[in-house]
Design an enzyme around this catalytic site. Structure first.
Site, PDB file in Angstrom:
ATOM      1  N   ILE A 149       0.854  -1.187   0.000  1.00  0.00           N
ATOM      2  CA  ILE A 149       0.000   0.000   0.000  1.00  0.00           C
ATOM      3  C   ILE A 149       0.888   1.234   0.000  1.00  0.00           C
ATOM      4  CG2 ILE A 149      -0.270  -0.015   2.551  1.00  0.00           C
ATOM      5  CD1 ILE A 149      -3.213   1.089   1.825  1.00  0.00           C
ATOM      6  N   GLU A 158       4.556   9.949   0.913  1.00  0.00           N
ATOM      7  CA  GLU A 158       5.345  10.604  -0.149  1.00  0.00           C
ATOM      8  C   GLU A 158       6.528  11.335   0.496  1.00  0.00           C
ATOM      9  OE1 GLU A 158       2.759  13.097  -2.458  1.00  0.00           O
ATOM     10  OE2 GLU A 158       1.414  11.409  -2.892  1.00  0.00           O
ATOM     11  N   PRO A 159       7.488  11.766  -0.314  1.00  0.00           N
ATOM     12  CA  PRO A 159       8.631  12.462   0.281  1.00  0.00           C
ATOM     13  C   PRO A 159       8.195  13.648   1.147  1.00  0.00           C
ATOM     14  CG  PRO A 159       9.081  11.921  -2.010  1.00  0.00           C
ATOM     15  CD  PRO A 159       7.665  11.501  -1.756  1.00  0.00           C
ATOM     16  N   GLY A 190       3.852  12.454   5.037  1.00  0.00           N
ATOM     17  CA  GLY A 190       3.802  11.197   5.782  1.00  0.00           C
ATOM     18  C   GLY A 190       2.690  11.278   6.809  1.00  0.00           C
ATOM     19  N   GLU A 249      -5.104  -1.111  11.192  1.00  0.00           N
ATOM     20  CA  GLU A 249      -3.643  -1.140  11.041  1.00  0.00           C
ATOM     21  C   GLU A 249      -2.971  -0.869  12.394  1.00  0.00           C
ATOM     22  OE1 GLU A 249      -2.197   1.265   7.807  1.00  0.00           O
ATOM     23  OE2 GLU A 249      -0.131   1.191   8.547  1.00  0.00           O
ATOM     24  N   ARG A 296      23.470 -14.963  33.665  1.00  0.00           N
ATOM     25  CA  ARG A 296      24.668 -14.113  33.696  1.00  0.00           C
ATOM     26  C   ARG A 296      25.084 -13.799  35.136  1.00  0.00           C
ATOM     27  NH1 ARG A 296      29.162 -12.362  31.202  1.00  0.00           N
ATOM     28  NH2 ARG A 296      29.723 -10.267  31.894  1.00  0.00           N
ATOM     29  N   GLN A 305      18.743  -6.079  43.090  1.00  0.00           N
ATOM     30  CA  GLN A 305      17.424  -5.469  43.248  1.00  0.00           C
ATOM     31  C   GLN A 305      17.076  -4.581  42.050  1.00  0.00           C
ATOM     32  OE1 GLN A 305      16.495  -2.427  46.209  1.00  0.00           O
ATOM     33  NE2 GLN A 305      15.088  -3.901  47.132  1.00  0.00           N
ATOM     34  N   LEU A 325      20.447  -4.624  30.229  1.00  0.00           N
ATOM     35  CA  LEU A 325      20.727  -5.742  31.149  1.00  0.00           C
ATOM     36  C   LEU A 325      21.601  -6.818  30.494  1.00  0.00           C
ATOM     37  CD1 LEU A 325      17.347  -6.136  33.092  1.00  0.00           C
ATOM     38  CD2 LEU A 325      19.470  -5.123  33.908  1.00  0.00           C
TER      39      LEU A 325
HETATM   40  C1  FAD Z   1      10.327   0.813   7.336  1.00  0.00           C
HETATM   41  C2  FAD Z   1       9.158   1.672   6.914  1.00  0.00           C
HETATM   42  C3  FAD Z   1       8.064   1.087   6.286  1.00  0.00           C
HETATM   43  C4  FAD Z   1       6.991   1.869   5.868  1.00  0.00           C
HETATM   44  N1  FAD Z   1       5.977   1.290   5.156  1.00  0.00           N
HETATM   45  C5  FAD Z   1       5.032   2.089   4.577  1.00  0.00           C
HETATM   46  C6  FAD Z   1       4.072   1.545   3.643  1.00  0.00           C
HETATM   47  O1  FAD Z   1       4.040   0.338   3.383  1.00  0.00           O
HETATM   48  N2  FAD Z   1       3.194   2.393   3.064  1.00  0.00           N
HETATM   49  C7  FAD Z   1       3.179   3.732   3.328  1.00  0.00           C
HETATM   50  O2  FAD Z   1       2.354   4.439   2.765  1.00  0.00           O
HETATM   51  N3  FAD Z   1       4.080   4.279   4.189  1.00  0.00           N
HETATM   52  C8  FAD Z   1       5.007   3.499   4.811  1.00  0.00           C
HETATM   53  N4  FAD Z   1       5.950   4.048   5.665  1.00  0.00           N
HETATM   54  C9  FAD Z   1       5.900   5.476   5.937  1.00  0.00           C
HETATM   55  C10 FAD Z   1       5.477   5.819   7.362  1.00  0.00           C
HETATM   56  O3  FAD Z   1       4.099   5.555   7.518  1.00  0.00           O
HETATM   57  C11 FAD Z   1       5.855   7.291   7.598  1.00  0.00           C
HETATM   58  O4  FAD Z   1       7.274   7.344   7.710  1.00  0.00           O
HETATM   59  C12 FAD Z   1       5.198   7.853   8.845  1.00  0.00           C
HETATM   60  O5  FAD Z   1       3.818   8.029   8.636  1.00  0.00           O
HETATM   61  C13 FAD Z   1       5.802   9.232   9.237  1.00  0.00           C
HETATM   62  O6  FAD Z   1       5.812  10.102   8.137  1.00  0.00           O
HETATM   63  P1  FAD Z   1       7.172  10.882   7.744  1.00  0.00           P
HETATM   64  O7  FAD Z   1       8.259   9.882   7.619  1.00  0.00           O
HETATM   65  O8  FAD Z   1       6.878  11.762   6.581  1.00  0.00           O
HETATM   66  O9  FAD Z   1       7.503  11.784   9.016  1.00  0.00           O
HETATM   67  P2  FAD Z   1       6.868  13.222   9.310  1.00  0.00           P
HETATM   68  O10 FAD Z   1       5.416  13.192   9.106  1.00  0.00           O
HETATM   69  O11 FAD Z   1       7.666  14.263   8.590  1.00  0.00           O
HETATM   70  O12 FAD Z   1       7.160  13.340  10.871  1.00  0.00           O
HETATM   71  C14 FAD Z   1       8.423  13.784  11.410  1.00  0.00           C
HETATM   72  C15 FAD Z   1       8.232  13.993  12.929  1.00  0.00           C
HETATM   73  O13 FAD Z   1       7.242  15.023  13.111  1.00  0.00           O
HETATM   74  C16 FAD Z   1       6.256  14.567  14.018  1.00  0.00           C
HETATM   75  N5  FAD Z   1       4.971  15.192  13.703  1.00  0.00           N
HETATM   76  C17 FAD Z   1       4.320  15.179  12.509  1.00  0.00           C
HETATM   77  N6  FAD Z   1       3.154  15.857  12.597  1.00  0.00           N
HETATM   78  C18 FAD Z   1       3.068  16.297  13.883  1.00  0.00           C
HETATM   79  C19 FAD Z   1       2.101  17.043  14.619  1.00  0.00           C
HETATM   80  N7  FAD Z   1       0.972  17.466  14.035  1.00  0.00           N
HETATM   81  N8  FAD Z   1       2.333  17.333  15.921  1.00  0.00           N
HETATM   82  C20 FAD Z   1       3.475  16.907  16.518  1.00  0.00           C
HETATM   83  N9  FAD Z   1       4.428  16.193  15.880  1.00  0.00           N
HETATM   84  C21 FAD Z   1       4.236  15.874  14.593  1.00  0.00           C
HETATM   85  C22 FAD Z   1       6.222  13.052  13.789  1.00  0.00           C
HETATM   86  O14 FAD Z   1       5.638  12.402  14.883  1.00  0.00           O
HETATM   87  C23 FAD Z   1       7.685  12.737  13.637  1.00  0.00           C
HETATM   88  O15 FAD Z   1       8.280  12.624  14.906  1.00  0.00           O
HETATM   89  C24 FAD Z   1       7.001   3.265   6.127  1.00  0.00           C
HETATM   90  C25 FAD Z   1       8.096   3.847   6.782  1.00  0.00           C
HETATM   91  C26 FAD Z   1       9.168   3.072   7.138  1.00  0.00           C
HETATM   92  C27 FAD Z   1      10.365   3.760   7.775  1.00  0.00           C
END
Ligand code: FAD
Length: 386
Positions: A122, A126-127, A130, A241, A267, A278, A336
């Site tokens: 799915i 996008e870059p 997210g 999900e 260990r 403790q 640990l």
């Molecule tokens: C191994 C892997 C597998 C993945 N698989 C899929 C897949 O199959 N399909 C798919 O579509 N995507 C996939 N993803 C994408 C993933 O869902 C996104 O990386 C995730 O949703 C975060 O988006 P971003 O990377 O753009 O980070 P960003 O959205 O840029 O977030 C960066 C930081 O900002 C914080 N942030 C963002 N908005 C807010 C807010 N409103 N308030 C406070 N903090 C905020 C976030 O919590 C994060 O700490 C995958 C990612 C990885 C690394």
């Protein structure tokens, strides 16, 4: 109280045997090559371990009880094969076809996915979009008797292996930026290209890739549900999900707890087992209590989900807590283990890097807090003491 039927316990045993025979022995190889062999899917399909919920007419078992999926997720965590993403294929993406596909689409797409000959992914992220999915730039606009898909996606799990990719795009970007449409892009469609298999911190056996779409002609028959409703469909899918993520993370926390318990009992430090200190006892007691309370809550949510009562708020609470507690347990586990915890020959090491993504994907911890806080400060808020 866990409520598994005899049939489900038998299913657990046979799935455990399947994992031990077909998945565990290959994991190291798949981690090195950065991708699971496609045969893993066909072997799982042969034995009925992929997509058990579709109706028998499509080749499934017609059993929609989420407990089966819970068993699959727990067993996969138990043997330390988190990057074999059976559930991503089977339940997370497959559900979109089940819920929003029409009969013809189910006939066309589901049988190959059930046998494992076709692999699913799915693509939402996008870059530049997210957490904020509404910010996506990919477009999927109607054009005479078809749709045209343009844009790119990143971090897509199963991105290299996938034969069918559920892709979200904006269908009326000029007038209605919230209108999104979902479609199924098939391997080999003109204008669909895959980028790199991305090099990650953990989950090394998982192929995670960039996908590019340039004027891909999408037949109307590949549109899922009503055009324009995609955002709503994605939000519906995300509650399940997040429950999937919660089930996986709490199972991984329990495995980390068990591995750490065994280690500290063996260990010796300063002439006696580490478990006599403790500090070890109190920290492990805290974790046992935190994990167990959450195990009960998540079991409760699985039952609620079976009754179609899972809400986005409940799923967000489960996802937030289970991924944070998993992380706390893994950090303690590595601590640990001492230096051994930093060595790949100890499973806690791999688990630590695999788990780091869990507080980010499927909605980060911050996004889970946004969802929960929205309800706290809404007019409808009510607590258990009201
Ligand atoms: C191994 C892997 C597998 C993945 N698989 C899929 C897949 O199959 N399909 C798919 O579509 N995507 C996939 N993803 C994408 C993933 O869902 C996104 O990386 C995730 O949703 C975060 O988006 P971003 O990377 O753009 O980070 P960003 O959205 O840029 O977030 C960066 C930081 O900002 C914080 N942030 C963002 N908005 C807010 C807010 N409103 N308030 C406070 N903090 C905020 C976030 O919590 C994060 O700490 C995958 C990612 C990885 C690394």
């Amino acid at each position: 109280m866990r409520t598994f039927t005899e049939e489900q316990n038998m299913f657990r045993d046979t799935y455990r045997k399947f994992l031990e025979a077909e998945i565990v022995p290959n994991m190291e190889k798949w981690q090195e090559q950065g991708i699971v062999d496609r045969e893993a899917f066909t072997k799982a399909g042969d034995q009925g371990f992929l997509m058990i919920w579709p109706d028998e007419q499509y080749g499934g078992m017609g059993d929609t009880d989420f407990r089966f999926e819970q068993i699959i997720i727990e067993e996969t965590a138990r043997v330390g094969c988190a990057s074999w993403l059976n559930t991503l294929h089977s339940r997370l993406v497959g559900s979109y076809i089940q819920h929003f596909g029409n009969d013809e689409q189910k006939q066309r797409f589901l049988p190959g996915c059930i046998t494992g000959e076709k692999i699913l992914a799915i693509a939402m992220t996008e870059p530049d979009a997210g957490s904020d999915l509404a910010g996506m730039r990919t477009t999927l606009c109607e054009d005479e008797d078809h749709f045209i898909l343009n844009g790119s996606k990143t971090y897509i799990s199963n991105g290299i292996n996938a034969d069918y990719v559920v892709v979200a795009g904006k269908s009326d970007p000029e007038n209605n930026p919230h209108a999104m449409t979902l479609c199924i892009v098939e391997r080999g469609m003109e204008g669909f290209e895959r980028g790199r298999n991305l090099d990650k911190m953990g989950m090394k056996a998982q192929d995670t890739a960039e996908l590019f779409f340039s004027n891909v002609k999408i037949p109307k028959e590949n549109i899922l549900g009503e055009p324009g409703n995609g955002f709503f469909y994605l939000m519906q899918g995300l509650a399940e999900e997040r429950l999937i993520a919660a089930v996986g993370s709490i199972a991984s926390a329990r495995r980390a707890f068990n591995l750490t318990r065994e280690f500290v009992m063996e260990r010796k430090v300063f002439g006696k087992p580490l478990s006599y200190m403790q500090n070890t006892q109190f920290k492990m007691a805290e974790m046992d209590a935190e994990i167990e309370i959450l195990e009960v809550f998540i079991d409760h949510l699985v039952a609620e989900h079976n009754e179609e009562r899972l809400t986005p708020n409940m799923a967000a609470k489960a996802k937030l807590q289970s991924t944070e507690i998993e992380w706390k347990m893994l950090d303690l586990g590595v601590q640990l283990h001492g230096g051994a915890g930093y060595m790949k020959e100890y499973p806690i090491c791999n688990m630590f890097t695999d788990a780091r993504i869990n507080r980010i994907l499927a909605g980060s911890s911050e996004i889970m807090k946004l969802i929960i806080s929205r309800e706290i400060f809404s007019e409808n808020y009510s607590s258990n003491l009201d």
